[in-house]
Write a protein that holds these residues in place. Structure first.
Motif, PDB file in Angstrom:
ATOM      1  N   PRO A 435       0.801  -1.232   0.000  1.00 56.92           N
ATOM      2  CA  PRO A 435       0.000   0.000   0.000  1.00 56.92           C
ATOM      3  C   PRO A 435       0.829   1.276   0.000  1.00 56.92           C
ATOM      4  O   PRO A 435       0.343   2.332  -0.412  1.00 56.92           O
ATOM      5  N   GLY A 436       2.093   1.219   0.448  1.00 56.99           N
ATOM      6  CA  GLY A 436       2.930   2.410   0.474  1.00 56.99           C
ATOM      7  C   GLY A 436       3.473   2.807  -0.885  1.00 56.99           C
ATOM      8  O   GLY A 436       4.043   3.890  -1.045  1.00 56.99           O
ATOM      9  N   ILE A 437       3.317   1.953  -1.877  1.00 55.82           N
ATOM     10  CA  ILE A 437       3.776   2.240  -3.237  1.00 55.82           C
ATOM     11  C   ILE A 437       2.560   2.642  -4.067  1.00 55.82           C
ATOM     12  O   ILE A 437       1.652   1.838  -4.293  1.00 55.82           O
ATOM     13  N   GLY A 438       2.527   3.890  -4.512  1.00 57.21           N
ATOM     14  CA  GLY A 438       1.356   4.422  -5.196  1.00 57.21           C
ATOM     15  C   GLY A 438       1.476   4.441  -6.701  1.00 57.21           C
ATOM     16  O   GLY A 438       2.474   4.008  -7.287  1.00 57.21           O
ATOM     17  N   ALA A 439       0.443   4.983  -7.350  1.00 53.99           N
ATOM     18  CA  ALA A 439       0.363   5.006  -8.808  1.00 53.99           C
ATOM     19  C   ALA A 439       1.485   5.841  -9.422  1.00 53.99           C
ATOM     20  O   ALA A 439       2.024   5.496 -10.481  1.00 53.99           O
ATOM     21  N   GLN A 440       1.848   6.925  -8.773  1.00 57.27           N
ATOM     22  CA  GLN A 440       2.906   7.789  -9.315  1.00 57.27           C
ATOM     23  C   GLN A 440       4.249   7.061  -9.347  1.00 57.27           C
ATOM     24  O   GLN A 440       5.018   7.195 -10.303  1.00 57.27           O
ATOM     25  N   ALA A 441       4.520   6.269  -8.313  1.00 61.10           N
ATOM     26  CA  ALA A 441       5.769   5.507  -8.272  1.00 61.10           C
ATOM     27  C   ALA A 441       5.787   4.432  -9.354  1.00 61.10           C
ATOM     28  O   ALA A 441       6.823   4.175  -9.981  1.00 61.10           O
ATOM     29  N   VAL A 442       4.644   3.798  -9.587  1.00 61.40           N
ATOM     30  CA  VAL A 442       4.555   2.778 -10.643  1.00 61.40           C
ATOM     31  C   VAL A 442       4.794   3.422 -12.002  1.00 61.40           C
ATOM     32  O   VAL A 442       5.515   2.870 -12.855  1.00 61.40           O
TER      33      VAL A 442
END
Length: 481
Positions: A435-442
């Protein structure tokens, strides 16, 4: 438009389509001709059904539309009433009828997975006459076990048997005039054998061990024994040429099996043990085995400790793959010694749901410095793993091609930025349930990883920009289980 493409060309196109429902539904809506050609081109079919008598007729009609099937899977629907799977003679007769339908409709089968319910020797003999090219069979059998039918499949290479708990009809040897102790003067080419549910009074298994002299892979699941009193003596016959062994939930027999492997199997290269093993038996195997083991996969929460890791460091220095799951009793000291010993060879490491990863600060950094040649790393379900600890390892592992971080709930976007900078050769990553990895990071990751081929992540985290770039760069984005 429908008449412009010949049947052969359409069938070749349909063979290239994925087997997902959207593709098949789209084809079927074009025309009846396309639907018939699509069905006739399919080589693989998986079905779930309810055990009703009307289903037999429906199945026969359905399979008549798929003449090119080489793979067929039949299992009970999740909605099936639990009472319908009781292993009495009437239930066996029903599933025999289902198998007879398969025999008469699918002469080109190479792989059959029939886990709907227990079947009899008679239906299996009938199957061998109609589907003589079968190379892989998965089936359920009732007791008593009569396995002589196996030799009637001349091309069979892989056999998976699920022994049901309720007894069937004791007439198999009378029907076919076969002896449980019959030695075979034929070429018996079985190479992979998976058996689950064996008990101490199962006599037919001893016959199977004596005649499986070319086995390369053996899987035992939830077995209390390898058969009746003669079985362990017969078991040696199939052990000598084994290359892969998997033992799951076999605590009561695992020490004796490991002893046979240590004494009689010099060809073993892969060993998996899950959910049950004595500490002494495993330690004895590691210290006395004569094989050049290359892959070791252990899920033994309360049985694996530092003594085993030290023994691995001393005796299994040729390991290429080491996978440890839920290893509660292992410490950082044991893993450090192991990392130093396996430094030149280890290419794949998995520490899945291992408390030591969260407990001991600096452990991953040390492992990374010792295991710089790692190609694959799996740290899934270490829920307390933080960015700093993971990054301290990744900066030393510049050769990674596959990374799994599923269920690491404390990781953030910082990890993705570091991975894109340090792991330039990375081709596959799993970041599901992070959950700490969001769409922007992907999105940033998709844009900045030149060698990436597959990303496993929730669909909700894949922006339109990320999906577009993934398509342009031929990156497969999935939310696989």
């Amino acid at each position: 438009m429908d008449d412009m493409l010949c049947d052969e060309l359409l069938q070749e196109i349909f063979r290239k389509l994925p087997s997902t429902p959207p593709s098949s539904l789209s084809v079927s809506l074009v025309s009846k001709r396309w639907l018939n050609l699509y069905r006739s081109s399919k080589a693989s079919l998986s079905l779930k059904f309810l055990p009703h008598n009307s289903m037999v007729i429906s199945l026969s009609s359905l399979l008549s539309h798929y003449p090119s099937l080489s793979f067929l899977s039949l299992v009970l629907s999740d909605a099936a009433d639990s009472t319908s799977s009781n292993n009495d003679s009437s239930t066996t007769a029903f599933f025999d009828n289902v198998l007879f339908v398969v025999s008469s409709s699918c002469s080109n089968l190479r792989h059959l997975r029939f886990l709907a319910g227990p079947v009899s020797c008679l239906s299996l003999f009938s199957l061998s006459k109609s589907c003589s090219q079968l190379t892989s069979i998965t089936a359920s059998l009732s007791r008593p076990l009569f396995l002589n039918w196996v030799v009637s499949f001349p091309c069979l290479k892989e056999l998976c048997l699920h022994v049901c708990s309720t007894d069937g009809v004791d007439d198999g040897d009378k029907q076919f005039g076969l002896s449980l102790n019959e030695e075979l003067d034929v070429k018996f080419g079985l190479e992979t054998l998976c058996v689950s549910g064996i008990q101490a009074d199962d006599k037919g298994i001893s016959w199977l061990w004596r005649n499986c002299k070319r086995l390369k892979k053996l899987q035992l699941r939830s077995c209390d024994s390898v058969g009746d009193g003669e079985s362990f003596a017969s078991f040696i016959w199939c052990v000598e040429g084994l290359e892969e062994v998997e033992l799951r939930k076999c605590r009561s027999i695992i020490d004796r099996v490991l002893l046979r492997l240590a004494q009689n199997c010099a060809s073993l290269i892969s060993l998996l043990i899950y959910d049950g093993c004595s500490r002494e038996g495993l330690l004895e195997f590691i210290t006395t085995c004569r094989c050049n083991l290359q892959k070791l996969d252990l899920r033994l929460p309360l049985d694996l400790n530092n003594d085993h890791l030290l023994a691995i460091a001393m005796n299994l220095r040729g390991l290429l793959t080491l996978r440890l799951q839920s290893c509660c009793l292992v410490t950082g000291e044991g893993l450090h010694i192991l990392g130093v010993a396996l430094n030149p060879t280890l290419e794949e490491l998995a520490l899945i749901n291992c408390d030591v990863v969260d407990r001991e600060i600096g452990l991953l950094a040390t492992l990374g410095q010792n295991l710089r040649m790692l190609r694959k790393l799996d740290l899934s379900y270490n829920e307390m793993l933080v960015d700093k600890e993971l990054i301290s390892m990744l900066v030393s592992c510049n050769h990674l091609t596959e990374l799994k971080l599923r269920g690491c709930r404390k990781l953030t976007s910082m990890t993705m930025v570091t991975i894109s900078k340090t792991c330039k050769g990375l081709q596959s990553i799993d970041i599901m349930n992070c959950p700490g990895i969001g769409a922007q990071a992907v999105e940033f990751f998709v844009l900045n990883c030149p060698q990436m081929k597959q990303i496993v992540v929730e669909e909700s985290k894949v922006s339109d920009i990320a999906r577009t770039w993934a398509c342009h760069k031929f990156i497969e984005v999935t939310s696989g289980s």
